[in-house]
Motif scaffolding. Structure first.
Motif, mmCIF file in Angstrom:
data_model
loop_
_atom_site.group_PDB
_atom_site.id
_atom_site.type_symbol
_atom_site.label_atom_id
_atom_site.label_comp_id
_atom_site.label_asym_id
_atom_site.label_seq_id
_atom_site.Cartn_x
_atom_site.Cartn_y
_atom_site.Cartn_z
ATOM 1 N N THR A 86 13.507 38.314 73.296
ATOM 2 C CA THR A 86 13.114 37.389 72.221
ATOM 3 C C THR A 86 14.321 36.606 71.735
ATOM 4 O O THR A 86 14.230 35.391 71.543
ATOM 5 C CB THR A 86 12.477 38.167 71.051
ATOM 6 O OG1 THR A 86 11.430 38.985 71.562
ATOM 7 C CG2 THR A 86 11.918 37.241 70.001
ATOM 8 N N MET A 89 15.225 34.050 74.270
ATOM 9 C CA MET A 89 14.242 32.971 74.204
ATOM 10 C C MET A 89 14.547 32.056 73.024
ATOM 11 O O MET A 89 14.500 30.828 73.140
ATOM 12 C CB MET A 89 12.821 33.535 74.058
ATOM 13 C CG MET A 89 12.170 33.927 75.369
ATOM 14 S SD MET A 89 10.618 34.843 75.134
ATOM 15 C CE MET A 89 9.636 33.632 74.266
ATOM 16 N N LEU A 90 14.890 32.680 71.896
ATOM 17 C CA LEU A 90 15.225 31.927 70.694
ATOM 18 C C LEU A 90 16.450 31.046 70.942
ATOM 19 O O LEU A 90 16.447 29.859 70.587
ATOM 20 C CB LEU A 90 15.491 32.906 69.545
ATOM 21 C CG LEU A 90 15.543 32.335 68.138
ATOM 22 C CD1 LEU A 90 14.199 31.703 67.784
ATOM 23 C CD2 LEU A 90 15.875 33.425 67.126
ATOM 24 N N ASN A 92 17.492 29.977 73.835
ATOM 25 C CA ASN A 92 17.055 28.909 74.754
ATOM 26 C C ASN A 92 16.314 27.811 74.000
ATOM 27 O O ASN A 92 16.550 26.620 74.246
ATOM 28 C CB ASN A 92 16.156 29.466 75.852
ATOM 29 C CG ASN A 92 16.929 30.288 76.865
ATOM 30 O OD1 ASN A 92 18.154 30.214 76.922
ATOM 31 N ND2 ASN A 92 16.228 31.079 77.655
ATOM 32 N N MET A 93 15.401 28.235 73.089
ATOM 33 C CA MET A 93 14.625 27.254 72.325
ATOM 34 C C MET A 93 15.528 26.423 71.427
ATOM 35 O O MET A 93 15.358 25.203 71.333
ATOM 36 C CB MET A 93 13.539 27.959 71.499
ATOM 37 C CG MET A 93 12.381 28.443 72.349
ATOM 38 S SD MET A 93 11.226 29.461 71.418
ATOM 39 C CE MET A 93 10.201 28.161 70.717
ATOM 40 N N ARG A 94 16.516 27.065 70.805
ATOM 41 C CA ARG A 94 17.482 26.327 69.975
ATOM 42 C C ARG A 94 18.247 25.325 70.832
ATOM 43 O O ARG A 94 18.482 24.198 70.414
ATOM 44 C CB ARG A 94 18.452 27.301 69.287
ATOM 45 C CG ARG A 94 17.844 27.994 68.093
ATOM 46 C CD ARG A 94 18.912 28.728 67.287
ATOM 47 N NE ARG A 94 18.299 29.494 66.210
ATOM 48 C CZ ARG A 94 18.573 30.772 65.950
ATOM 49 N NH1 ARG A 94 19.439 31.424 66.705
ATOM 50 N NH2 ARG A 94 17.980 31.387 64.948
ATOM 51 N N LYS A 96 17.232 24.000 73.696
ATOM 52 C CA LYS A 96 16.300 22.913 74.044
ATOM 53 C C LYS A 96 16.128 21.974 72.864
ATOM 54 O O LYS A 96 16.114 20.759 73.035
ATOM 55 C CB LYS A 96 14.935 23.490 74.457
ATOM 56 C CG LYS A 96 14.903 24.051 75.862
ATOM 57 C CD LYS A 96 13.527 24.583 76.204
ATOM 58 C CE LYS A 96 13.552 25.262 77.573
ATOM 59 N NZ LYS A 96 12.295 25.959 77.860
ATOM 60 N N ASN A 97 15.982 22.558 71.667
ATOM 61 C CA ASN A 97 15.807 21.780 70.446
ATOM 62 C C ASN A 97 17.001 20.851 70.245
ATOM 63 O O ASN A 97 16.838 19.671 69.952
ATOM 64 C CB ASN A 97 15.661 22.735 69.258
ATOM 65 C CG ASN A 97 15.033 22.070 68.049
ATOM 66 O OD1 ASN A 97 14.564 20.936 68.115
ATOM 67 N ND2 ASN A 97 15.032 22.767 66.933
#
Length: 141
Positions: A86, A89-90, A92-94, A96-97
Motif C-alpha cells: 500500500t 502504491m501510495l 507511485n500514486m504521488r 504519478k500525481n
C-alpha cells in the motif's frame, strides 16, 4: 505352700498376659501409624498424579499458545507486506500525481498564448460573445 505356688503361677500368668496385651496394643498402634503414613503416601501419590495431569494440560496450553503466536506472527507478516505494498502504491500514486501536475503545468505554459488568444477572440468577437457563457468580470465593461 501349695496355694502359694498357685498364687505365684496366677500372678506370673497375669503378668505375662498383661505384657502380651501391652505388646499387642503397641503393635495395633504401630499398624495404625503405618496405615496413616500409607494414607499420606497415597494422598501424595494422588496429588502427584493430579500435578502431572496439570503439567500435561499446561504443556498443551503452552503448545497451543505458541501455535497461536506463530499464526499471529504469520498474520502480522501478511499485514506488514500489505502495508508495504500500500505504501509503495501510495508513493507511485504521488509520483504519478507529481508527473501529472508537471505535465499540466507544461501543457498550460505551452498553450498559454493560443488559449489567451481564443479567450480574447471569444470575448471581443461580437458574434461569438453573444453565444459564449463567460464568467469573467469583463462583461461589465
Amino acid at each position: 505352700g501349695h496355694e502359694n505356688v498357685v498364687e505365684i503361677l496366677k500372678a506370673s500368668q497375669t503378668k505375662t498376659f498383661s505384657i502380651m496385651a501391652q505388646q499387642l496394643d503397641k503393635q495395633i498402634k504401630q499398624k495404625e501409624q503405618i496405615q496413616r503414613q500409607l494414607d499420606v503416601v497415597k494422598q501424595q501419590k494422588e496429588q502427584i498424579e493430579e500435578l502431572s495431569q496439570q503439567k500435561k494440560q499446561t504443556e498443551q496450553q503452552l503448545h497451543d499458545v505458541s501455535q497461536q503466536k506463530a499464526d499471529m506472527k504469520e498474520q502480522i507478516d501478511v499485514y506488514e507486506k500489505r502495508l508495504q505494498a500500500t505504501e509503495s502504491m501510495l508513493v507511485n500514486m504521488r509520483q504519478k500525481n507529481k508527473s501529472l501536475k508537471q505535465l499540466l503545468t507544461i501543457v498550460q505554459q505551452s498553450d498559454i498564448s493560443p488559449i489567451t488568444q481564443t479567450a480574447n477572440f471569444m470575448e471581443y468577437d461580437p458574434v461569438i460573445h453573444s453565444v459564449s457563457v463567460n464568467s469573467s468580470d469583463d462583461e461589465n465593461d
